[in-house]
Design an enzyme around this catalytic site. Structure first.
Site, mmCIF file in Angstrom:
data_model
loop_
_atom_site.group_PDB
_atom_site.id
_atom_site.type_symbol
_atom_site.label_atom_id
_atom_site.label_comp_id
_atom_site.label_asym_id
_atom_site.label_seq_id
_atom_site.Cartn_x
_atom_site.Cartn_y
_atom_site.Cartn_z
ATOM 1 N N ASP A 178 51.118 -6.236 12.645
ATOM 2 C CA ASP A 178 52.209 -6.815 11.057
ATOM 3 C C ASP A 178 52.031 -8.074 12.670
ATOM 4 O OD1 ASP A 178 53.740 -6.154 13.292
ATOM 5 O OD2 ASP A 178 55.612 -5.892 12.343
ATOM 6 N N SER A 179 51.079 -8.515 13.466
ATOM 7 C CA SER A 179 51.338 -9.527 14.343
ATOM 8 C C SER A 179 50.503 -10.424 13.762
ATOM 9 C CB SER A 179 50.689 -8.975 15.730
ATOM 10 O OG SER A 179 49.450 -8.429 15.587
ATOM 11 N N ASP A 239 50.753 -1.730 9.992
ATOM 12 C CA ASP A 239 51.358 -1.688 10.255
ATOM 13 C C ASP A 239 53.019 -1.656 8.722
ATOM 14 O OD1 ASP A 239 52.170 -1.638 12.850
ATOM 15 O OD2 ASP A 239 52.019 -3.366 13.485
ATOM 16 N N LYS A 267 51.511 3.116 10.588
ATOM 17 C CA LYS A 267 52.613 2.155 11.760
ATOM 18 C C LYS A 267 53.928 1.343 11.666
ATOM 19 C CE LYS A 267 52.362 -0.760 14.612
ATOM 20 N NZ LYS A 267 53.929 -1.394 15.500
ATOM 21 N N GLU A 302 58.083 0.863 13.094
ATOM 22 C CA GLU A 302 59.038 0.434 14.368
ATOM 23 C C GLU A 302 60.447 1.147 14.050
ATOM 24 O OE1 GLU A 302 59.521 -3.533 14.934
ATOM 25 O OE2 GLU A 302 57.363 -3.769 15.197
ATOM 26 N N GLU A 351 55.907 -0.497 23.414
ATOM 27 C CA GLU A 351 56.042 -1.804 23.728
ATOM 28 C C GLU A 351 56.567 -2.033 25.205
ATOM 29 O OE1 GLU A 351 55.499 -4.428 20.748
ATOM 30 O OE2 GLU A 351 55.306 -6.110 22.389
HETATM 31 O O1 KIV Z 1 51.382 -5.480 15.457
HETATM 32 C C1 KIV Z 1 51.121 -5.326 16.378
HETATM 33 O O2 KIV Z 1 49.724 -5.845 16.299
HETATM 34 C C2 KIV Z 1 51.500 -3.919 16.858
HETATM 35 C C3 KIV Z 1 51.047 -4.535 18.446
HETATM 36 C C4 KIV Z 1 51.637 -4.917 19.489
HETATM 37 C C5 KIV Z 1 51.269 -2.357 19.154
HETATM 38 O O3 KIV Z 1 52.276 -3.683 16.490
#
Ligand code: KIV
Length: 273
Positions: free
Chosen positions: A49-50, A88, A118, A120, A187
């Site tokens: 989600d970055s 994500d 993924k 969090e 992280e």
């Molecule tokens: O969103 C992302 O790119 C991430 C990585 C930094 C692990 O969660």
């Protein structure tokens, strides 16, 4: 490409089985051409989600939507062949209940063809992780610095620098491991904590700013390609310097257009005599 020449894509179970065998390699990807370039070199590609901060210029990942993740997930799946693709779950798509998480994760898998999601969260997300895994959705956990919590934690600060924080990150990682995650991103934490957690867990740890003690490493690809020149966190290494290369290419292009040296005769369609 013929079916025979296609390599089989790595599965979440293959990634999990790498613990203790060799370091796991991962990078983020958000687009087809970049996925195509990274795919041969990594075990898994994370559509992080970055993407919100990297491609859309958002200040945080909070504004990223499920639709954005699905669109970028489809693009990455089109560009990759052998890597396991993990997508994500964005803020607000899974925290409300395990049922909401299942509906969002199922959409991600069905609409993109990726093999895992993924999310969090620590102990508070363990029940959700177990619910998803028991219903056919492989989950990669993410503990330590959790960017989606920026509004309650107050920033992007590494964690595990006092006893209370160390106890929390260990508890979080163990809860997500026990819930059946096939791996856990850690992280932003200090090396001894990452080492302890890595030794304690059944599943592999994937570090970002969490030292070489983890079972694998992940970086945001735009960071490691040197596409951002304004800020470089301590844990990032530039394996290329693309920002100055792109600026120089644009400068050269502008100069040639202004000087009428581009397009040249070799770039110009002519009428055949
Ligand atoms: O969103 C992302 O790119 C991430 C990585 C930094 C692990 O969660």
């Amino acid at each position: 490409m013929s079916v025979q020449s296609q390599k089989r894509r790595l599965s979440p179970a293959n990634i999990e089985a790498l613990k203790g065998e060799r370091p796991i390699v991962s990078l983020t990807a958000y687009t087809t051409p970049i996925a195509r370039l990274l795919d041969p070199h990594v075990d898994f590609l994370l559509v992080g989600d970055s993407v919100g901060m990297v491609l859309y210029g958002l200040d945080t990942t909070v504004g990223v939507t499920l639709e954005m993740m699905i669109a970028h997930g489809q693009a990455v799946m089109r560009g990759s062949q052998q890597a396991c693709v993990v997508i994500d779950m964005p803020f607000g798509s899974y925290q409300e209940s395990k049922e909401q998480a299942y509906r969002s994760a199922a959409r991600i898998l069905k609409e993109t063809g990726c093999s895992a999601v993924k999310l969090e969260g620590g102990a508070e997300m363990a029940e959700t992780v177990e619910f998803l895994v028991n219903r056919g959705i492989p989950v990669l956990g993410h503990v330590g610095l959790m960017p989606q919590l920026v509004n309650t934690t107050g920033g992007y600060r590494s964690v595990g620098r006092n006893d209370k924080e160390v106890a929390k990150i260990r508890r979080d990682a163990k809860a997500i491991d026990d819930a059946g995650a096939f791996g856990i991103v850690i992280e932003g934490t200090v090396e001894p904590v990452a080492r302890e957690i890595t030794a304690e867990l059944r599943s592999p740890t994937i570090g970002i700013g969490a030292s070489p003690a983890c079972d694998g490493q992940i970086l945001v690809s735009d960071d490691m390609l040197g596409l951002f020149n304004d800020f470089k966190p301590r844990f990032v290494k530039h394996f290329a310097e693309l920002a100055p290369a792109i600026s120089k290419a644009a400068e050269d292009y502008a100069a040639e257009v202004k000087a009428r040296t581009f397009p040249g005769i070799e770039h110009t369609f002519q009428v055949k005599k």
